[in-house]
Write a protein that holds these residues in place. Structure first.
Motif, mmCIF file in Angstrom:
data_model
loop_
_atom_site.group_PDB
_atom_site.id
_atom_site.type_symbol
_atom_site.label_atom_id
_atom_site.label_comp_id
_atom_site.label_asym_id
_atom_site.label_seq_id
_atom_site.Cartn_x
_atom_site.Cartn_y
_atom_site.Cartn_z
ATOM 1 N N TYR A 277 0.835 -1.198 0.000
ATOM 2 C CA TYR A 277 0.000 0.000 0.000
ATOM 3 C C TYR A 277 0.877 1.259 0.000
ATOM 4 O O TYR A 277 0.672 2.176 -0.799
ATOM 5 C CB TYR A 277 -0.922 -0.018 1.228
ATOM 6 C CG TYR A 277 -1.788 1.202 1.322
ATOM 7 C CD1 TYR A 277 -2.994 1.277 0.629
ATOM 8 C CD2 TYR A 277 -1.389 2.298 2.075
ATOM 9 C CE1 TYR A 277 -3.768 2.405 0.693
ATOM 10 C CE2 TYR A 277 -2.167 3.430 2.144
ATOM 11 C CZ TYR A 277 -3.360 3.480 1.452
ATOM 12 O OH TYR A 277 -4.123 4.606 1.509
ATOM 13 N N ILE A 278 1.889 1.241 0.894
ATOM 14 C CA ILE A 278 2.773 2.404 1.000
ATOM 15 C C ILE A 278 3.559 2.594 -0.294
ATOM 16 O O ILE A 278 3.701 3.705 -0.808
ATOM 17 C CB ILE A 278 3.738 2.225 2.195
ATOM 18 C CG1 ILE A 278 2.949 2.296 3.501
ATOM 19 C CG2 ILE A 278 4.848 3.261 2.170
ATOM 20 C CD1 ILE A 278 3.737 1.888 4.720
ATOM 21 N N PHE A 279 4.032 1.496 -0.851
ATOM 22 C CA PHE A 279 4.807 1.555 -2.094
ATOM 23 C C PHE A 279 3.948 2.126 -3.231
ATOM 24 O O PHE A 279 4.379 3.003 -3.968
ATOM 25 C CB PHE A 279 5.294 0.151 -2.445
ATOM 26 C CG PHE A 279 6.213 0.122 -3.618
ATOM 27 C CD1 PHE A 279 7.569 0.331 -3.460
ATOM 28 C CD2 PHE A 279 5.716 -0.117 -4.895
ATOM 29 C CE1 PHE A 279 8.418 0.306 -4.540
ATOM 30 C CE2 PHE A 279 6.564 -0.144 -5.982
ATOM 31 C CZ PHE A 279 7.922 0.072 -5.805
ATOM 32 N N THR A 280 2.719 1.623 -3.347
ATOM 33 C CA THR A 280 1.856 2.087 -4.433
ATOM 34 C C THR A 280 1.518 3.563 -4.287
ATOM 35 O O THR A 280 1.636 4.325 -5.241
ATOM 36 C CB THR A 280 0.556 1.257 -4.460
ATOM 37 O OG1 THR A 280 0.880 -0.092 -4.197
ATOM 38 C CG2 THR A 280 -0.129 1.365 -5.796
ATOM 39 N N THR A 281 1.131 3.971 -3.091
ATOM 40 C CA THR A 281 0.783 5.388 -2.924
ATOM 41 C C THR A 281 2.001 6.277 -3.083
ATOM 42 O O THR A 281 1.916 7.345 -3.697
ATOM 43 C CB THR A 281 0.160 5.672 -1.535
ATOM 44 O OG1 THR A 281 0.650 4.732 -0.614
ATOM 45 C CG2 THR A 281 -1.335 5.646 -1.571
ATOM 46 N N GLY A 282 3.129 5.854 -2.532
ATOM 47 C CA GLY A 282 4.318 6.706 -2.557
ATOM 48 C C GLY A 282 4.960 6.792 -3.922
ATOM 49 O O GLY A 282 5.293 7.877 -4.382
#
Lengths: 318, 274
Positions: A277-282
């Protein structure tokens, strides 16, 4: 980044240093005065790297979590907006729950698997230990990406070995890839398989360190194997158990590569864990501010878990 | 005595059942990688390839820039390992053999890095490495991954066990602090150096998320990114994927076979003994 190896060393070993300093109070003060430059020089490279790649990103990450920064241009301050949005973000909520479920499954499985392997490797009764030890260790050599590929290959819906066997036995093909819960099970199996080796090594060392006199005394009292394991081995290796559980928890909470290779967090995004999730948003959506806020929530969860486990461990000790 | 045999049988059966659970996936994978593409999916599946072939490997090697991926991964793993050993040994030695309040504080800081893994600060770390001009470079992959609590504490544990008298004797002989470290202490820690070397090499060889973040140009890709790109394709070419995966594992297996005693005998929980 991904260090799948015990960071146990050290932590529990405060005692010798402390007793030594108590025994030699004068020498210690003298040392303290005499040597500043040498130790400073010796830690300088680690200190610099620590400040540059740990403290600094942590600080600016916290800063960005209060902005709507996108990686370029200015970083408009938005206060607690990101955190409020996170509370209402269903995708984030789903990823958190999924991560917790995944961790809650992997930790006990890894614990049981690595302890069983260690017990069998130390047992005087089992045969073929040298070969077994090497085979147990093979998964450690295999990267999470390749491990994911291996398990994906075995659990392929139309071509996998597992479904082939199930059909040959008269069953029906199981939708390992298209059912979210089933595909999470594959990731759990793969993660357990991959993290057993190192924990097993720690348990082997711990079990070997249990004084044999305990077992001999228990044998004289007529204790069976299970009673000995339950009342001697388990309590004696409690510190190792604690480290294994803590490190496996922290490690599972940040799983990424394995899931990416097994099913890319799929089907759809149903098995997206927090790091995904963090990777995709960031990085995919360039919402660095928002991703930083999510990172800090993850950090908070990790800290709560670590502190809770420490507290439980202390309470058990006393 | 008669109940000794059943125990032997049970323990051995349990051990080999677990061996099967851990070994069969790899074995099946290896055997599959020698099957020609058509045979991979043709039912009934056979354990051994009917017409063993290495076309999966050659195809993987030629259709991707595999030799370059190998080279890149090797550069990353070797340089990161060398720097990790130097920084961990020096730092671990200082933490073990000197007592200052700031050394104690730094010990706690190093421990904190295990609690807060790099994945958590992924995006700010990316911005910093980018601003240092290391985006899309192998140096950018290596630099942030060098510092490791495991390595530092492996050395700290070891140097705590080295008698103080040795250090005192060197001091009385007029040896400088740093030269004592380099000439006496570092050679003593050879087993730890070997242990950390193979561990660090394994970590960096298998790293995925950080290289993925920092490398953009396929020329700089590491093996894991290369393999992951085959997995991520719309239609997975299993023949190539199996070949590529097996190839990517070979160097680690070789290194492990050479150095295995340093991993298997490493008392990783040394600090837990009282």
């Amino acid at each position: 980044m991904a260090e799948s190896v015990p960071q146990s060393a050290g932590r529990a070993n405060e005692t010798p240093a402390r007793t030594a300093s108590r025994r030699w109070p004068r020498r210690r003060t003298r040392r303290h005065d005499r040597y500043t430059l040498a130790p400073l020089l010796l830690i300088s490279s680690n200190l610099a790297l620590f400040l540059l790649f740990f403290v600094w990103p942590a600080v600016i990450g916290l800063g960005y979590s209060f902005t709507s920064y996108t990686g370029v241009g200015s970083a408009p301050f938005v206060g607690l907006d990101n955190y409020q949005r996170l509370l209402n973000d269903e995708a984030f909520y789903a990823a958190t729950v999924r991560t917790l479920i995944f961790t809650a499954a992997v930790v006990p499985l890894t614990y049981v698997a690595s302890l069983s392997a260690a017990v069998l490797l130390v047992s005087p009764y089992s045969r073929g230990k040298p070969v077994a030890r090497v085979i147990f260790f093979v998964p450690w050599l295999i990267s999470p990406i390749i491990a994911g590929v291996i398990w994906r290959w075995i659990f392929g819906e139309n071509f996998g070995l597992v479904n082939y066997v199930i059909i040959a036995l008269g069953g029906e093909a199981v939708p390992w890839q298209s059912n979210a819960n089933l595909s999470l099970i594959i990731v759990v199996i793969a993660a357990t398989w991959g993290s057993t080796a190192v924990n097993m090594l720690m348990f082997v060392a711990a079990i070997k360190n249990v004084p044999t006199a305990y077992y001999e005394a228990a044998s004289l009292d007529g204790a069976g194997s299970w009673a000995k394991f339950r009342h001697i081995t388990l309590p004696s290796i409690a510190p190792t158990s604690f480290i294994v559980i803590l490190l496996t928890t922290l490690h599972s909470m940040k799983e990424y590569a394995l899931i990416q290779a097994v099913n890319a967090g799929g089907p759809g995004s149903e098995n997206n864990l927090l790091i995904q999730y963090i990777f995709t948003t960031g990085f995919r959506r360039a919402q660095i501010g928002y991703a930083s806020a999510a990172s800090f929530v993850l950090m908070l969860i990790l800290m709560i878990i670590a502190i809770a486990q420490l507290v439980i461990n202390r309470r058990k000790d006393s | 005595m008669d109940n000794l045999l059943p125990k032997k049988v049970w323990a051995t059966a349990a051990l080999w059942f677990m061996v099967a659970l851990y070994g069969i996936p790899v074995l099946w994978f290896l055997l599959s990688s020698f099957k020609p593409a058509g045979e991979l999916f043709s039912y009934p599946l056979t354990i051994f390839p009917k017409q063993p072939t290495i076309s999966g490997f050659t195809q993987a090697w030629t259709s991707f820039d595999f030799s370059r991926y190998f080279g890149n991964t090797l550069i990353v793993a070797v340089s990161a390992t060398l720097i990790t050993i130097v920084t961990s040994a020096t730092c671990g030695y200082a933490l073990a053999k000197y007592t200052n309040w700031w050394l104690r504080a730094f010990t706690i800081c190093i421990l904190a890095t295990t609690m807060l893994p790099g994945e958590v600060i992924l995006s700010p770390l990316f911005l910093i490495v980018r601003d240092l001009g290391l985006y899309n470079s192998l140096a950018g992959v290596v630099a942030p991954s060098v510092i490791t609590a495991t390595g530092t504490f492996l050395f700290r544990q070891f140097f705590l066990s080295v008698p103080r008298d040795l250090l005192d004797a060197a001091r009385i002989d007029g040896s400088g602090e740093l030269s004592t470290f380099i000439r006496i202490m570092l050679p003593l820690s050879r087993p730890i150096i070997m242990t950390l070397a193979i561990m660090s090499f394994q970590w960096r060889w298998n790293d995925y998320i950080w290289p993925l973040v920092i490398l953009n140009d396929p020329k700089e890709f590491t093996l894991q990114i290369g393999v992951a790109s085959i997995v991520g394709a719309e239609n997975v070419n299993w023949s190539v994927l199996l070949g590529a995966s097996v190839l990517s594992m070979i160097p680690l297996v070789v290194i492990y076979l050479i150095f295995q005693k340093y991993v298997m005998n490493a008392d990783l929980s040394a600090g837990l003994k009282d």
